[in-house]
Design an enzyme around this catalytic site. Structure first.
Site, PDB file in Angstrom:
ATOM      1  N   LYS A 102       5.008   9.296   8.735  1.00  0.00           N
ATOM      2  CA  LYS A 102       4.859   8.764  10.094  1.00  0.00           C
ATOM      3  C   LYS A 102       5.925   9.274  11.074  1.00  0.00           C
ATOM      4  CE  LYS A 102       2.705   4.686   8.050  1.00  0.00           C
ATOM      5  NZ  LYS A 102       1.293   4.722   8.463  1.00  0.00           N
TER       6      LYS A 102
ATOM      7  N   TYR B 230       0.853  -1.185   0.000  1.00  0.00           N
ATOM      8  CA  TYR B 230       0.000   0.000   0.000  1.00  0.00           C
ATOM      9  C   TYR B 230       0.886   1.231   0.000  1.00  0.00           C
ATOM     10  CZ  TYR B 230      -3.343   3.517   1.698  1.00  0.00           C
ATOM     11  OH  TYR B 230      -4.118   4.648   1.845  1.00  0.00           O
TER      12      TYR B 230
ATOM     13  N   ASP C   5       9.382   2.913  -0.802  1.00  0.00           N
ATOM     14  CA  ASP C   5       8.363   3.582   0.006  1.00  0.00           C
ATOM     15  C   ASP C   5       8.646   3.239   1.475  1.00  0.00           C
ATOM     16  OD1 ASP C   5       4.701   3.654   0.108  1.00  0.00           O
ATOM     17  OD2 ASP C   5       6.262   4.517   1.389  1.00  0.00           O
TER      18      ASP C   5
HETATM   19  P1  KE4 Z   1      -0.592   8.398   4.599  1.00  0.00           P
HETATM   20  O1  KE4 Z   1      -1.148   9.116   3.379  1.00  0.00           O
HETATM   21  O2  KE4 Z   1      -1.646   7.576   5.319  1.00  0.00           O
HETATM   22  O3  KE4 Z   1       0.184   9.338   5.534  1.00  0.00           O
HETATM   23  O4  KE4 Z   1       0.529   7.373   4.083  1.00  0.00           O
HETATM   24  C1  KE4 Z   1       0.168   6.435   3.099  1.00  0.00           C
HETATM   25  C2  KE4 Z   1       1.158   5.282   3.159  1.00  0.00           C
HETATM   26  C3  KE4 Z   1       2.150   5.214   2.191  1.00  0.00           C
HETATM   27  N1  KE4 Z   1       3.062   4.216   2.199  1.00  0.00           N
HETATM   28  C4  KE4 Z   1       3.042   3.260   3.158  1.00  0.00           C
HETATM   29  C5  KE4 Z   1       4.065   2.177   3.129  1.00  0.00           C
HETATM   30  C6  KE4 Z   1       2.050   3.292   4.174  1.00  0.00           C
HETATM   31  O5  KE4 Z   1       2.046   2.331   5.124  1.00  0.00           O
HETATM   32  C7  KE4 Z   1       1.092   4.318   4.181  1.00  0.00           C
HETATM   33  C8  KE4 Z   1      -0.006   4.392   5.209  1.00  0.00           C
HETATM   34  N2  KE4 Z   1      -0.057   3.319   6.138  1.00  0.00           N
HETATM   35  C9  KE4 Z   1      -1.361   3.032   6.716  1.00  0.00           C
HETATM   36  C10 KE4 Z   1      -1.169   1.847   7.663  1.00  0.00           C
HETATM   37  N3  KE4 Z   1      -1.285   0.619   6.995  1.00  0.00           N
HETATM   38  C11 KE4 Z   1      -1.966   4.220   7.379  1.00  0.00           C
HETATM   39  C12 KE4 Z   1      -3.198   3.905   8.220  1.00  0.00           C
HETATM   40  C13 KE4 Z   1      -4.455   4.400   7.562  1.00  0.00           C
HETATM   41  O6  KE4 Z   1      -4.592   4.283   6.320  1.00  0.00           O
HETATM   42  O7  KE4 Z   1      -5.320   4.893   8.323  1.00  0.00           O
END
Ligand code: KE4
Length: 430
Positions: free
Chosen positions: A270, A147, A242
């Site tokens: 994060k 993701y 990523d």
């Molecule tokens: P954000 O747009 O949520 O800040 O980041 C997206 C993203 C991009 N790349 C990786 C590897 C990620 O894990 C994420 C977001 N992770 C999720 C947890 N699996 C965020 C939790 C959520 O979607 O509420």
């Protein structure tokens, strides 16, 4: 008795449902994968969250990895309090954005320039645009189960059969946005080589979670990341790591430092925001200097480099410079996972586990898990039962079998003991 949140959580969740789609601001929080009422939290302290019913829960989500120093770390609280007194946003350069960028460039050797944004999604979206501009190519290759945020081009699923054209994985994503994204199986280098052969020289970049933390936790097979580095280099494509999740989570210079790989671009999020909305993308100067205003690739953001977020992120990273911090995090992760595995064994429950630095994962499955195809066959019902049993026992796990668990420097021996007792009591009920 409904499972999940208590009475006050339920009341607030039901109020939320009337004004927020699904009652949450991010889908995974709605407990759809485990059932029951989401827990609404009032505050956090160290390794714990306190919900609106006053329950104190051991937190193994840590805001999806962001809170590596624990909740309400005194240094972050005092630094943010001081920064806020000077105003919260200027829409102009501020000292801490320069200091944070300098810090990242110093500790992540592949990064000579870094651009701050406000989410991981924004970082990935921008890195993809940059890779297309830099290579003059349009296709992006990603991996099933990884993701990378919710930009249109990342919300795709593999085309059926030999069709390498991907299909939208969400309404609202037009076929045109999906068809330039190719999807391969994680840990399958042959599949990547085949897609390069089929798409000749039209792949701009391969984007990968170097440690896959969005389908549980799957580590790269030996040689997988090295193979991606060779393939992209040979075929004129960029390698994007990523590291929104793994950056500053699995080691002082992320997964690229751990595995000795030099990606062309890296995305962050994060941890680098210390709990505030921050994402970033960076890489070699000759690539990054294509970004406006240095170059022609447009990207912008009102709150990019926000002074409060920068102060929280910088304070966090300044507490993560000693490699011993990561050794301690990883040994604590192993202590938790070993406790879990022992209790599963004692209860005769089939469990697969994995650990990388301050994150760990587990699957209720007899078979090992090295790809999405193997992860999706894990026992989801058993996970849901375990999740709610642990919640009742005072442990807050990620509410989905396809997430990773995250710890902090605030998770100590007593948290391991607390977790082991809870796991021991719940495993017997599965
Ligand atoms: P954000 O747009 O949520 O800040 O980041 C997206 C993203 C991009 N790349 C990786 C590897 C990620 O894990 C994420 C977001 N992770 C999720 C947890 N699996 C965020 C939790 C959520 O979607 O509420």
């Amino acid at each position: 008795m409904s499972r999940g949140g208590g009475t006050s959580s339920r009341v607030l969740y039901e109020r939320g449902l009337r004004v927020i789609p699904g009652g949450v601001n991010s889908p995974v929080r709605a407990f759809r994968a485990v059932g029951g009422v989401p827990v609404v939290f009032e505050r956090g302290e160290g390794a714990y969250l306190i919900d609106v019913d006053g329950r104190r829960l051991l937190d193994l989500v840590m805001s999806w990895g962001a809170m590596i120093l624990g909740h309400a770390h005194p240094a972050i609280v005092s630094e943010v309090e001081a920064a806020v007194r000077g105003g919260t946003s200027f829409g102009a350069p501020c000292p801490d954005e320069v200091k944070l960028a300098e810090h990242i460039c110093k500790v992540v050797p592949s990064v000579e320039r870094v651009r701050m944004v406000s989410s991981g999604t924004e970082a990935v979206m921008s890195a993809i645009r940059l890779s297309r501009a830099y290579t003059h190519r349009s296709k992006i290759l990603k991996f099933k189960g990884c993701y990378h945020g919710h930009a249109d081009s990342m919300l795709v699923r593999a085309g059926s059969g030999v069709a390498t054209l991907s299909l939208p994985d969400s309404p609202g994503v037009p076929p045109g946005a999906a068809e330039d994204t190719l999807v391969a199986q994680f840990n399958n280098l042959d599949a990547v080589a085949d897609l390069f052969d089929e798409n000749q020289d039209n792949i701009a970049a391969v984007i990968v979670e170097p440690v896959a933390g969005n389908m549980g936790l799957i580590t790269p097979n030996h040689g997988f990341l090295e193979g991606l580095q060779s393939l992209t280099s040979e075929r004129g494509a960029l390698l994007i790591f990523d590291e929104v999740m793994t950056g500053f989570r699995v080691g002082p210079s992320g997964a690229q430092g751990l595995y000795g790989i030099t990606p062309d671009l890296t995305t962050f999020g994060k941890v680098i925001g210390g709990g505030f909305p921050v994402g970033a993308f960076g890489g070699r100067a000759e690539i990054m200097d294509q970004m406006a205003p240095a170059g022609p690739v447009y990207q912008a953001g009102t709150l990019s480099g926000n002074p409060i977020a920068m102060r929280a992120g910088l304070t966090t990273l300044e507490h993560l410079t000693d490699p011993a911090v990561y050794e301690a995090l990883e040994s604590r992760s192993y202590a938790l996972v070993d406790a879990l595995a022992n209790e599963a064994k004692n209860a005769g429950v089939a469990l697969q586990t994995s650990v990388v630095g301050g994150m760990f994962g587990f699957y209720f499955a007899e078979h090992t898990v090295n790809s999405w195809e193997e992860a999706e066959t894990c026992d989801r019902e058993r996970f849901a039962s375990f999740f709610h049993g642990m919640l009742e026992a005072g442990v807050y796990l990620p509410p989905s079998p396809f997430e990773a668990c995250f710890i902090s420097t605030a998770h100590g021996d007593s948290e391991v003991e607390y977790f082991q007792i809870a796991a021991g009591s719940v495993m017997k009920t599965l």
